[in-house]
Design a protein around this motif. Structure first.
Motif, PDB file in Angstrom:
ATOM      1  N   VAL A 267       0.832  -1.204   0.000  1.00 41.33           N
ATOM      2  CA  VAL A 267       0.000   0.000   0.000  1.00 41.33           C
ATOM      3  C   VAL A 267       0.865   1.253   0.000  1.00 41.33           C
ATOM      4  CG1 VAL A 267      -1.697   1.337   1.306  1.00 41.33           C
ATOM      5  CG2 VAL A 267      -1.989  -1.127   1.039  1.00 41.33           C
ATOM      6  N   ALA A 268       1.927   1.252   0.812  1.00 42.77           N
ATOM      7  CA  ALA A 268       2.811   2.416   0.864  1.00 42.77           C
ATOM      8  C   ALA A 268       3.444   2.688  -0.503  1.00 42.77           C
ATOM      9  CB  ALA A 268       3.893   2.207   1.917  1.00 42.77           C
ATOM     10  N   GLY A 269       3.887   1.634  -1.176  1.00 44.65           N
ATOM     11  CA  GLY A 269       4.491   1.804  -2.486  1.00 44.65           C
ATOM     12  C   GLY A 269       3.500   2.318  -3.517  1.00 44.65           C
ATOM     13  N   PHE A 270       2.282   1.768  -3.495  1.00 41.35           N
ATOM     14  CA  PHE A 270       1.248   2.208  -4.427  1.00 41.35           C
ATOM     15  C   PHE A 270       0.875   3.664  -4.184  1.00 41.35           C
ATOM     16  CE2 PHE A 270      -3.300   2.929  -5.151  1.00 41.35           C
ATOM     17  CZ  PHE A 270      -3.340   2.789  -6.536  1.00 41.35           C
ATOM     18  N   LYS A 271       0.684   4.024  -2.928  1.00 40.26           N
ATOM     19  CA  LYS A 271       0.336   5.415  -2.610  1.00 40.26           C
ATOM     20  C   LYS A 271       1.441   6.367  -3.057  1.00 40.26           C
ATOM     21  CE  LYS A 271      -2.683   4.870   1.439  1.00 40.26           C
ATOM     22  NZ  LYS A 271      -2.795   5.192   2.877  1.00 40.26           N
ATOM     23  N   SER A 272       2.682   6.001  -2.820  1.00 41.59           N
ATOM     24  CA  SER A 272       3.800   6.864  -3.192  1.00 41.59           C
ATOM     25  C   SER A 272       3.848   7.064  -4.707  1.00 41.59           C
ATOM     26  CB  SER A 272       5.111   6.258  -2.693  1.00 41.59           C
ATOM     27  OG  SER A 272       6.215   7.027  -3.117  1.00 41.59           O
ATOM     28  N   ALA A 273       3.697   5.966  -5.459  1.00 37.73           N
ATOM     29  CA  ALA A 273       3.776   6.057  -6.920  1.00 37.73           C
ATOM     30  C   ALA A 273       2.634   6.897  -7.484  1.00 37.73           C
ATOM     31  CB  ALA A 273       3.760   4.658  -7.529  1.00 37.73           C
ATOM     32  N   THR A 274       1.422   6.667  -6.992  1.00 37.96           N
ATOM     33  CA  THR A 274       0.287   7.428  -7.523  1.00 37.96           C
ATOM     34  C   THR A 274       0.363   8.895  -7.114  1.00 37.96           C
ATOM     35  OG1 THR A 274      -1.027   6.687  -5.617  1.00 37.96           O
ATOM     36  CG2 THR A 274      -1.324   5.496  -7.688  1.00 37.96           C
ATOM     37  N   THR A 275       0.806   9.165  -5.898  1.00 42.94           N
ATOM     38  CA  THR A 275       0.919  10.555  -5.454  1.00 42.94           C
ATOM     39  C   THR A 275       1.915  11.316  -6.329  1.00 42.94           C
ATOM     40  OG1 THR A 275       0.331  10.027  -3.166  1.00 42.94           O
ATOM     41  CG2 THR A 275       1.583  12.050  -3.533  1.00 42.94           C
ATOM     42  N   THR A 276       3.055  10.699  -6.600  1.00 42.41           N
ATOM     43  CA  THR A 276       4.068  11.347  -7.445  1.00 42.41           C
ATOM     44  C   THR A 276       3.507  11.663  -8.830  1.00 42.41           C
ATOM     45  OG1 THR A 276       5.884  10.274  -6.266  1.00 42.41           O
ATOM     46  CG2 THR A 276       6.346  11.076  -8.494  1.00 42.41           C
ATOM     47  N   ARG A 277       2.855  10.677  -9.441  1.00 42.78           N
ATOM     48  CA  ARG A 277       2.345  10.881 -10.802  1.00 42.78           C
ATOM     49  C   ARG A 277       1.164  11.855 -10.838  1.00 42.78           C
ATOM     50  NH1 ARG A 277       1.296   5.779 -14.423  1.00 42.78           N
ATOM     51  NH2 ARG A 277       0.701   7.547 -15.756  1.00 42.78           N
ATOM     52  N   ILE A 278       0.265  11.754  -9.869  1.00 46.90           N
ATOM     53  CA  ILE A 278      -0.902  12.639  -9.852  1.00 46.90           C
ATOM     54  C   ILE A 278      -0.486  14.080  -9.618  1.00 46.90           C
ATOM     55  CG2 ILE A 278      -2.934  13.266  -8.460  1.00 46.90           C
ATOM     56  CD1 ILE A 278      -3.529  10.242  -8.292  1.00 46.90           C
ATOM     57  N   ASN A 279       0.435  14.300  -8.681  1.00 45.15           N
ATOM     58  CA  ASN A 279       0.862  15.673  -8.413  1.00 45.15           C
ATOM     59  C   ASN A 279       1.675  16.256  -9.570  1.00 45.15           C
ATOM     60  OD1 ASN A 279      -0.462  16.082  -6.013  1.00 45.15           O
ATOM     61  ND2 ASN A 279       1.233  15.361  -4.739  1.00 45.15           N
ATOM     62  N   ALA A 280       2.392  15.401 -10.286  1.00 44.67           N
ATOM     63  CA  ALA A 280       3.079  15.887 -11.484  1.00 44.67           C
ATOM     64  C   ALA A 280       2.058  16.270 -12.556  1.00 44.67           C
ATOM     65  CB  ALA A 280       4.033  14.814 -12.012  1.00 44.67           C
ATOM     66  N   TYR A 281       1.017  15.477 -12.693  1.00 42.95           N
ATOM     67  CA  TYR A 281      -0.014  15.740 -13.706  1.00 42.95           C
ATOM     68  C   TYR A 281      -0.756  17.046 -13.438  1.00 42.95           C
ATOM     69  CZ  TYR A 281      -4.265  15.092 -16.497  1.00 42.95           C
ATOM     70  OH  TYR A 281      -5.313  15.262 -17.375  1.00 42.95           O
ATOM     71  N   ARG A 282      -1.089  17.285 -12.161  1.00 43.32           N
ATOM     72  CA  ARG A 282      -1.894  18.471 -11.852  1.00 43.32           C
ATOM     73  C   ARG A 282      -1.056  19.642 -11.320  1.00 43.32           C
ATOM     74  NH1 ARG A 282      -5.338  16.326  -6.520  1.00 43.32           N
ATOM     75  NH2 ARG A 282      -3.535  16.060  -5.142  1.00 43.32           N
ATOM     76  N   HIS A 283       0.266  19.485 -11.335  1.00 44.95           N
ATOM     77  CA  HIS A 283       1.194  20.552 -10.914  1.00 44.95           C
ATOM     78  C   HIS A 283       0.905  20.995  -9.473  1.00 44.95           C
ATOM     79  CE1 HIS A 283       2.372  20.705 -15.105  1.00 44.95           C
ATOM     80  NE2 HIS A 283       1.111  20.924 -15.446  1.00 44.95           N
TER      81      HIS A 283
END
Length: 198
Positions: free
Chosen positions: A137-153
């Protein structure tokens, strides 16, 4: 939603830990997990006529979810659903894992247990074994957070609630009930405990 399923969630998000202290959560078994977006924001799309339609952020979450099981050979996902503000899934740990210098406890297929690693002793903080539910779960949350925040700046903005809910699936009857609940989640969205208007 069946009353028994409601019981699974009673007060689980507001306590320090709902984990079974007697269970090693890196042990093989089946686990029902749920995690929510920060402030239960509708990030991942919307439900229309009982069908979930993913937003671009939902597509990111979906892609990272699928990728998680290609890079973690010890894990399998039996069923999952991405909802506007949460994810439900049944995942399995499918190989024994050594934790804290001892073998994980044995179990029969009928018991289908699930859980996180408990602290080595009553006073120490819990550790995160490398092949455990919490590690996944920690790995999934980290990966999605990085990509989502990059997408929405939006660097540094939380995407997820810090904690997640997990439930040990002990037998096949519970497994089938939970699987049906997950599959029917979009159709029953307006009656779901996580439902909220945008």
């Amino acid at each position: 939603m069946p009353a028994q399923t409601d019981i699974l969630y009673q007060n689980r998000y507001r306590i320090p830990s709902a984990r079974a202290v007697w269970w090693d959560y890196a042990a093989p078994g089946s686990y029902f997990i749920t995690f929510c977006t920060a402030h239960r924001q509708h990030l991942f799309g919307c439900v229309q006529r009982g069908q979930m339609h993913l937003s671009p952020l939902g597509e990111i979450a979906c892609a990272e979810w699928e990728r998680s099981f290609t890079i973690r050979a010890e894990l399998a996902c039996d069923v999952y659903v991405i909802m506007p503000n949460h994810i439900h899934a049944i995942i399995r740990i499918i190989e024994p894992v050594e934790t804290h210098g001892r073998a994980s406890p044995p179990h029969s297929r009928a018991s289908l247990p699930h859980g996180r690693a408990s602290p080595p002793n009553g006073n120490s903080p819990a550790t995160r074994p490398p092949k455990s539910v919490s590690s996944f779960v920690a790995g999934f949350k980290s990966a999605t957070t990085t990509r989502i925040n990059a997408y929405r700046h939006t660097p540094g903005v939380p995407v997820w609630q810090p904690r997640f809910h997990d439930h040990i699936i002990r037998h096949d009857i519970a497994y089938q009930r939970i699987m049906a609940y997950i599959r029917n989640n979009p159709a029953r969205w307006e009656r779901d405990r996580f439902y909220r208007e945008r």
